[in-house]
Design an enzyme around this catalytic site. Sequence first.
Site, PDB file in Angstrom:
ATOM      1  N   HIS A   1       1.522   4.665  -8.036  1.00  0.00           N
ATOM      2  CA  HIS A   1       0.176   5.243  -8.076  1.00  0.00           C
ATOM      3  C   HIS A   1      -0.417   5.012  -9.471  1.00  0.00           C
ATOM      4  O   HIS A   1      -1.187   4.089  -9.676  1.00  0.00           O
ATOM      5  CB  HIS A   1       0.274   6.722  -7.706  1.00  0.00           C
ATOM      6  CG  HIS A   1      -1.034   7.412  -7.478  1.00  0.00           C
ATOM      7  ND1 HIS A   1      -2.239   6.783  -7.549  1.00  0.00           N
ATOM      8  CD2 HIS A   1      -1.306   8.706  -7.157  1.00  0.00           C
ATOM      9  CE1 HIS A   1      -3.206   7.642  -7.295  1.00  0.00           C
ATOM     10  NE2 HIS A   1      -2.667   8.830  -7.058  1.00  0.00           N
TER      11      HIS A   1
ATOM     12  N   HIS B   1      -4.574  -4.148  -2.624  1.00  0.00           N
ATOM     13  CA  HIS B   1      -4.881  -2.718  -2.527  1.00  0.00           C
ATOM     14  C   HIS B   1      -4.819  -2.307  -1.066  1.00  0.00           C
ATOM     15  O   HIS B   1      -5.195  -3.098  -0.196  1.00  0.00           O
ATOM     16  CB  HIS B   1      -6.295  -2.447  -3.080  1.00  0.00           C
ATOM     17  CG  HIS B   1      -6.558  -1.013  -3.387  1.00  0.00           C
ATOM     18  ND1 HIS B   1      -6.988  -0.128  -2.428  1.00  0.00           N
ATOM     19  CD2 HIS B   1      -6.433  -0.302  -4.537  1.00  0.00           C
ATOM     20  CE1 HIS B   1      -7.130   1.058  -2.977  1.00  0.00           C
ATOM     21  NE2 HIS B   1      -6.791   0.988  -4.260  1.00  0.00           N
TER      22      HIS B   1
ATOM     23  N   ASP C   1      -6.163  -1.716 -11.846  1.00  0.00           N
ATOM     24  CA  ASP C   1      -5.106  -1.735 -12.858  1.00  0.00           C
ATOM     25  C   ASP C   1      -4.943  -3.085 -13.549  1.00  0.00           C
ATOM     26  O   ASP C   1      -4.238  -3.191 -14.545  1.00  0.00           O
ATOM     27  CB  ASP C   1      -3.767  -1.342 -12.216  1.00  0.00           C
ATOM     28  CG  ASP C   1      -3.789   0.096 -11.777  1.00  0.00           C
ATOM     29  OD1 ASP C   1      -4.182   0.944 -12.588  1.00  0.00           O
ATOM     30  OD2 ASP C   1      -3.444   0.375 -10.618  1.00  0.00           O
TER      31      ASP C   1
HETATM   32  C1  LIG Z   1      -1.326  -2.083  -3.556  1.00  0.00           C
HETATM   33  C2  LIG Z   1      -0.334  -2.515  -2.488  1.00  0.00           C
HETATM   34  C3  LIG Z   1       0.846  -1.513  -2.488  1.00  0.00           C
HETATM   35  C4  LIG Z   1      -1.025  -2.516  -1.110  1.00  0.00           C
HETATM   36  O1  LIG Z   1      -0.101  -2.778  -0.155  1.00  0.00           O
HETATM   37  P1  LIG Z   1      -0.402  -2.863   1.400  1.00  0.00           P
HETATM   38  O2  LIG Z   1      -1.796  -2.559   1.711  1.00  0.00           O
HETATM   39  O3  LIG Z   1       0.647  -2.075   2.074  1.00  0.00           O
HETATM   40  O4  LIG Z   1      -0.264  -4.417   1.682  1.00  0.00           O
HETATM   41  P2  LIG Z   1       1.070  -5.144   2.092  1.00  0.00           P
HETATM   42  O5  LIG Z   1       2.202  -4.737   1.205  1.00  0.00           O
HETATM   43  O6  LIG Z   1       1.230  -4.982   3.563  1.00  0.00           O
HETATM   44  O7  LIG Z   1       0.712  -6.658   1.764  1.00  0.00           O
HETATM   45  C5  LIG Z   1       0.204  -7.610   2.672  1.00  0.00           C
HETATM   46  C6  LIG Z   1       0.747  -8.974   2.304  1.00  0.00           C
HETATM   47  O8  LIG Z   1       0.319  -9.339   0.986  1.00  0.00           O
HETATM   48  C7  LIG Z   1       1.454  -9.491   0.112  1.00  0.00           C
HETATM   49  N1  LIG Z   1       1.118  -8.815  -1.150  1.00  0.00           N
HETATM   50  C8  LIG Z   1       0.462  -7.633  -1.298  1.00  0.00           C
HETATM   51  N2  LIG Z   1       0.285  -7.354  -2.597  1.00  0.00           N
HETATM   52  C9  LIG Z   1       0.806  -8.403  -3.267  1.00  0.00           C
HETATM   53  C10 LIG Z   1       0.914  -8.700  -4.646  1.00  0.00           C
HETATM   54  N3  LIG Z   1       0.424  -7.860  -5.564  1.00  0.00           N
HETATM   55  N4  LIG Z   1       1.512  -9.832  -5.018  1.00  0.00           N
HETATM   56  C11 LIG Z   1       1.996 -10.696  -4.076  1.00  0.00           C
HETATM   57  N5  LIG Z   1       1.927 -10.464  -2.753  1.00  0.00           N
HETATM   58  C12 LIG Z   1       1.342  -9.330  -2.352  1.00  0.00           C
HETATM   59  C13 LIG Z   1       2.599  -8.777   0.821  1.00  0.00           C
HETATM   60  O9  LIG Z   1       3.839  -9.332   0.412  1.00  0.00           O
HETATM   61  C14 LIG Z   1       2.272  -9.049   2.254  1.00  0.00           C
HETATM   62  O10 LIG Z   1       2.637 -10.377   2.528  1.00  0.00           O
HETATM   63  P3  LIG Z   1       3.240 -10.775   3.981  1.00  0.00           P
HETATM   64  O11 LIG Z   1       2.110 -10.490   4.938  1.00  0.00           O
HETATM   65  O12 LIG Z   1       3.594 -12.216   3.845  1.00  0.00           O
HETATM   66  O13 LIG Z   1       4.411  -9.868   4.186  1.00  0.00           O
HETATM   67  C15 LIG Z   1       0.183  -3.963  -2.781  1.00  0.00           C
HETATM   68  O14 LIG Z   1      -0.883  -4.865  -2.739  1.00  0.00           O
HETATM   69  C16 LIG Z   1       0.912  -4.033  -4.104  1.00  0.00           C
HETATM   70  O15 LIG Z   1       2.105  -3.715  -4.169  1.00  0.00           O
HETATM   71  N6  LIG Z   1       0.215  -4.477  -5.200  1.00  0.00           N
HETATM   72  C17 LIG Z   1       0.817  -4.545  -6.505  1.00  0.00           C
HETATM   73  C18 LIG Z   1       0.879  -3.143  -7.129  1.00  0.00           C
HETATM   74  C19 LIG Z   1      -0.447  -2.660  -7.645  1.00  0.00           C
HETATM   75  O16 LIG Z   1      -1.173  -3.398  -8.320  1.00  0.00           O
HETATM   76  N7  LIG Z   1      -0.752  -1.393  -7.335  1.00  0.00           N
HETATM   77  C20 LIG Z   1      -1.970  -0.755  -7.803  1.00  0.00           C
HETATM   78  C21 LIG Z   1      -2.857  -0.394  -6.669  1.00  0.00           C
HETATM   79  S1  LIG Z   1      -4.363   0.254  -7.296  1.00  0.00           S
END
Ligand SMILES: CC(C)(COP(=O)(O)OP(=O)(O)OC[C@H]1O[C@@H](n2cnc3c(N)ncnc32)[C@H](O)[C@@H]1OP(=O)(O)O)[C@@H](O)C(=O)NCCC(=O)NCCS
Length: 442
Positions: free
Chosen positions: A282, A321, A377
């Site tokens: 978060h 996101h 972020d």
């Molecule tokens: C924010 C976050 C948790 C959202 O996750 P989500 O909505 O559940 O999306 P998913 O994890 O289902 O991702 C969908 C796809 O994109 C990929 N993906 C998502 N974020 C990614 C990232 N930052 N880098 C590389 N790949 C990513 C996933 O591996 C998944 O790939 P697949 O379909 O081949 O399995 C995720 O994008 C993430 O972990 N980002 C990095 C952390 C971050 O910056 N967090 C701050 C949020 S404000």
Amino acid sequence: MVQTGKGTRTNNQDGVRETITVTDNRTGREYELDITDGTVRARDFRQLKAYEGDFGLMVYDPGFANTASCRSAITHINGEQGILEYRGYPIEELAQRSSFLETAYLLIHGDLPGAGALEAWTEEIRMHTYLHESMKQMMEAFQYDAHPMGMFVGSVAAMSTFYRDAKNVNDPQSRHDQTIRLIAKVPTIAAFSYRHNLGKPYVYPDNDLSYVGNFLSMLWKMSEPQYKPNPTLEKAIDVLFILHADHEQNCSTNAMRSVGSSEVDPYSATAAAAAALYGPLHGGANEAVIRMLTEIGDKSRVPQFVKHVKSGEGLLWGFGHRIYKSYDPRAAIIKRTADEVFEMTGPNPLLEIALELERIALEDEYFIERKLYPNVDFYSGIIYQALGFPVDIFPVLFAIPRTVGWLAQWREMIEDPEQKIARPRQVFVGPERRAYVPIERR
Ligand SMILES: CC(C)(COP(=O)(O)OP(=O)(O)OC[C@H]1O[C@@H](n2cnc3c(N)ncnc32)[C@H](O)[C@@H]1OP(=O)(O)O)[C@@H](O)C(=O)NCCC(=O)NCCS
């Protein structure tokens, strides 16, 4: 067909019934459920029973990924279009034209204040920036290298012991008093936590300065008679505070509402929300961005790093996101703010790597297909680092403005007659009833 819901069916403007018909294949019965504002009531499913005495159907939604927990009039996000609005005002306009305290008033009260109301609001907050001396002594008792966010969570919780009237959550005057106290005092708690960590004496608030100017004074004042905040810096932090003030039902806001639904005082609920924000998924992603950029080390190594991410060996931190499937509007504003800050501080070498990373990722099929764009972020950590903040303080810098959002959401929850104590159901998957086995027979 079994009719459900509130009885009167609503038609939309095309005369189409706003209902859904569900067939329970276990019994062959059909149910017509109301659709209101694009949602069905989870409770309406309880009448779907497979047999006499059945508890009824529940919905299962780990992480509330598709469950609306409340009706809210505070923050609107359209993730597909990259829209963020507080009380209907676009975040871009607020960042450009408003101030953090004015935005705080908007979030708490629902409308922008007139000049008199803004002055009174600012004055009231200004008058409450000091902490009780016992609070200060309590904070001094933390371990010398205590994490500032741990200190923040503990100190906010401790405030409930100083303001015993805070437990009167159904009294609007008490809600107002605690709202003012919390907004006024969180910068002081944050700054004391920061100074503690550096082994420096705490600096008392200077109420001649602005909200942000006073915060900077409490962080950085040394022996000078009065700290003079740099206006560019003051403005940049003010904008960052506006951008972080609320973001509808995220993890910490959900904690605020959930804990607050027991009618505990708002200090305890805010401490719970801040604890949720402490988690790396978060409030900690900007720290991960800094680590990632430092590890990449040079612009020339960006293509290799992107390849590594695409092969599933790591994340591109600060990208993607849960809600935004386009450019996070806050990231675009922060990027512009970064330019102004770097003009003053000189460039941060990590910015060059970040820009290259963004350029390559936004042209790459992997990121385009998955709709992965920079989030808030991606650039915020780079600005904080350029300003000389250590990474441990990043979540505290987030918690100060988000306290406003937590309070706005808490007040809305308390005033909503439909809200009840948060108490989810579970799907029990443990063992069936069994007899106790004495220890010698195990
Ligand atoms: C924010 C976050 C948790 C959202 O996750 P989500 O909505 O559940 O999306 P998913 O994890 O289902 O991702 C969908 C796809 O994109 C990929 N993906 C998502 N974020 C990614 C990232 N930052 N880098 C590389 N790949 C990513 C996933 O591996 C998944 O790939 P697949 O379909 O081949 O399995 C995720 O994008 C993430 O972990 N980002 C990095 C952390 C971050 O910056 N967090 C701050 C949020 S404000």
